[in-house]
Design a protein around this motif. Structure first.
Motif, short mmCIF file in Angstrom:
data_model
loop_
_atom_site.label_atom_id
_atom_site.label_comp_id
_atom_site.label_asym_id
_atom_site.label_seq_id
_atom_site.Cartn_x
_atom_site.Cartn_y
_atom_site.Cartn_z
N TYR A 132 0.86 -1.19 0.00
CA TYR A 132 0.00 0.00 0.00
C TYR A 132 0.90 1.24 0.00
CZ TYR A 132 -3.96 -3.03 0.80
OH TYR A 132 -4.93 -4.00 0.64
N TYR A 133 0.59 2.17 -0.90
CA TYR A 133 1.51 3.28 -1.21
C TYR A 133 1.01 4.65 -0.77
CZ TYR A 133 3.04 -0.47 -4.32
OH TYR A 133 3.44 -1.67 -4.83
N ARG A 134 -0.11 4.72 -0.06
CA ARG A 134 -0.72 6.01 0.25
C ARG A 134 0.26 6.96 0.97
NH1 ARG A 134 -5.68 8.52 1.46
NH2 ARG A 134 -5.13 10.66 2.00
N GLU A 135 0.92 6.46 2.00
CA GLU A 135 1.81 7.33 2.78
C GLU A 135 3.01 7.76 1.95
OE1 GLU A 135 2.79 5.50 6.47
OE2 GLU A 135 0.71 5.02 6.96
N ALA A 136 3.53 6.85 1.12
CA ALA A 136 4.66 7.22 0.26
C ALA A 136 4.24 8.28 -0.76
CB ALA A 136 5.20 5.98 -0.45
N LEU A 137 3.05 8.12 -1.33
CA LEU A 137 2.57 9.09 -2.31
C LEU A 137 2.33 10.45 -1.67
CD1 LEU A 137 0.08 6.82 -4.30
CD2 LEU A 137 2.32 7.65 -5.07
N ASP A 138 1.83 10.44 -0.42
CA ASP A 138 1.63 11.71 0.29
C ASP A 138 2.95 12.43 0.49
OD1 ASP A 138 -1.07 11.33 0.41
OD2 ASP A 138 -1.10 10.60 2.48
N LYS A 139 3.99 11.68 0.86
CA LYS A 139 5.30 12.29 1.07
C LYS A 139 5.88 12.85 -0.23
CE LYS A 139 6.53 9.49 5.10
NZ LYS A 139 7.44 8.45 5.64
N LEU A 140 5.54 12.19 -1.33
CA LEU A 140 6.04 12.64 -2.63
C LEU A 140 5.17 13.74 -3.25
CD1 LEU A 140 6.94 9.15 -4.16
CD2 LEU A 140 8.55 10.90 -3.39
N GLY A 141 4.05 14.03 -2.59
CA GLY A 141 3.16 15.06 -3.11
C GLY A 141 2.35 14.63 -4.30
N VAL A 142 2.09 13.33 -4.42
CA VAL A 142 1.32 12.79 -5.54
C VAL A 142 -0.14 12.62 -5.11
CG1 VAL A 142 1.01 10.84 -7.11
CG2 VAL A 142 3.31 11.58 -6.47
N THR A 143 -1.05 13.16 -5.91
CA THR A 143 -2.47 13.03 -5.64
C THR A 143 -3.08 12.01 -6.60
OG1 THR A 143 -2.63 15.32 -4.90
CG2 THR A 143 -4.69 14.23 -5.53
N ASN A 145 -6.57 10.37 -7.98
CA ASN A 145 -8.02 10.54 -8.09
C ASN A 145 -8.64 9.25 -8.62
OD1 ASN A 145 -8.21 13.46 -7.42
ND2 ASN A 145 -6.92 13.64 -9.24
N VAL A 146 -9.59 8.70 -7.86
CA VAL A 146 -10.19 7.43 -8.22
C VAL A 146 -11.70 7.58 -8.32
CG1 VAL A 146 -10.57 5.04 -7.48
CG2 VAL A 146 -8.36 6.13 -7.08
N PHE A 147 -12.27 7.03 -9.37
CA PHE A 147 -13.72 6.96 -9.52
C PHE A 147 -14.11 5.49 -9.47
CE2 PHE A 147 -12.23 10.74 -11.61
CZ PHE A 147 -13.13 11.72 -11.19
N ARG A 148 -15.03 5.13 -8.59
CA ARG A 148 -15.44 3.74 -8.49
C ARG A 148 -16.92 3.64 -8.15
NH1 ARG A 148 -13.27 1.11 -2.79
NH2 ARG A 148 -14.65 2.28 -1.41
N ALA A 149 -17.50 2.44 -8.43
CA ALA A 149 -18.90 2.18 -8.13
C ALA A 149 -18.98 0.82 -7.44
CB ALA A 149 -19.75 2.19 -9.40
N GLY A 150 -19.69 0.77 -6.32
CA GLY A 150 -19.83 -0.50 -5.62
C GLY A 150 -18.85 -0.65 -4.47
N GLN A 151 -19.14 -1.60 -3.57
CA GLN A 151 -18.32 -1.80 -2.38
C GLN A 151 -17.07 -2.61 -2.66
OE1 GLN A 151 -21.59 -3.47 0.06
NE2 GLN A 151 -21.06 -1.91 1.56
N LYS A 153 -14.61 -3.05 -4.76
CA LYS A 153 -13.75 -2.54 -5.83
C LYS A 153 -12.42 -2.16 -5.21
CE LYS A 153 -17.18 -2.69 -8.83
NZ LYS A 153 -17.20 -3.62 -9.97
N SER A 154 -11.53 -3.12 -5.04
CA SER A 154 -10.32 -2.88 -4.25
C SER A 154 -9.08 -2.63 -5.09
CB SER A 154 -10.07 -4.09 -3.33
OG SER A 154 -9.88 -5.26 -4.10
N PHE A 155 -9.21 -2.58 -6.41
CA PHE A 155 -8.03 -2.46 -7.26
C PHE A 155 -7.21 -1.21 -6.93
CE2 PHE A 155 -5.99 -0.72 -11.05
CZ PHE A 155 -5.14 -1.76 -11.38
N ALA A 156 -7.89 -0.09 -6.66
CA ALA A 156 -7.18 1.17 -6.45
C ALA A 156 -6.78 1.39 -5.00
CB ALA A 156 -8.05 2.34 -6.91
#
Length: 254
Positions: A132-143, A145-151, A153-156
């Motif tokens: 999982y890369y969320r914290e690394a992306l936050d440190k790098l300043g990368v945003t 944006n994900v669009f999804r439908a349904g519960q 949907k874990s790809f992103a």
């Protein structure tokens, strides 16, 4: 072939539907002395089915040390071929210096399973790992944006979270538990073990290890996962006793 010949199945690498790379890569690897680390499923099935129909082949010796894995569906296809061989009135003997989960699935479908006295059988269930890369992306300043439908949907999720969602865990657990239940039921049926015995062994493993003095080979034998403990030399002696001696190679006819 001579009468009373043993077919030795020493599976190398992964069992695959198709070799990785093309003919040119295979030819180059062979030219420079590199061993192919894959076995084609259809070659393995063809060999077993041909041996089942060949009156000169009386048994199969399955060696798993160089087998590095396959998917559950592929393992079940090979196990079915081993059953067809046994249904032809012939014997399957399996041996390993140790068995991981995939190696043991195939070995369990033999008439007799032998393990090296210093080996063990490693059964630990199914699971998976994901980064999982969320914290690394936050440190790098990368945003992201994900669009999804349904519960479910874990790809992103690896890009938007620091761990799996509740829905993703439920989804993963559902198919992993189903796959493990299939694995366990087939192994227990093949080894004539009581239903639920493998899961019980995993759950009380520390206590069982203490009883056998920390000896994994003895544990496998006492839990009836294997039929005996033999070194490679002892295995060869057994195969000579069961079949015919090959005097030229001081081994069994194979």
């Amino acid at each position: 072939l001579q009468d009373d010949t043993t077919l030795v199945l020493a599976i190398e690498g992964r069992i695959v539907e198709q070799y990785t790379g093309g003919r040119a890569e295979a030819a180059l690897a062979e030219a420079i002395g590199e061993a192919r680390r894959e076995t084609q499923l259809r070659d393995l099935l063809d060999a077993l089915d041909a041996a089942a129909a060949d009156p000169k082949i009386t048994r199969v010796l399955l060696l798993t040390d160089d087998f590095s894995g396959a998917g559950l569906a592929t393992l079940r296809e090979v196990a079915a071929a081993l059953r067809r061989f046994r249904d032809a009135g012939k014997q399957v003997i399996a041996w390993g210096s140790a068995f991981d989960q995939r190696q043991y699935f195939l070995a369990a479908h033999a008439d007799e399973v032998y393990l090296h006295p210093l080996g063990g059988v490693l059964l630990r269930g199914f699971g998976g790992y994901r980064n999982y890369y969320r914290e690394a992306l936050d440190k790098l300043g990368v945003t992201v944006n994900v669009f999804r439908a349904g519960q479910y949907k874990s790809f992103a999720e690896p890009f938007t979270q620091s761990g799996p969602s509740k829905e993703a865990l439920e989804d993963e657990a559902r198919w992993l538990n189903d796959a493990w239940a299939l694995y366990v039921s087939e192994v227990e049926a093949a080894r004539a073990l009581p239903a639920g015995s493998i899961n019980q062994l995993i759950e009380r493993l520390p206590q069982r290890f203490k009883v056998v003095g920390g000896d994994p080979a003895r544990l496998a034998l006492e839990e009836k996962l294997v039929d005996g403990l033999k070194t490679r030399d002892e295995l060869r002696a057994l195969m000579i006793e069961r079949g015919r001696r090959d005097e030229r190679h001081d081994s069994f006819r194979q």
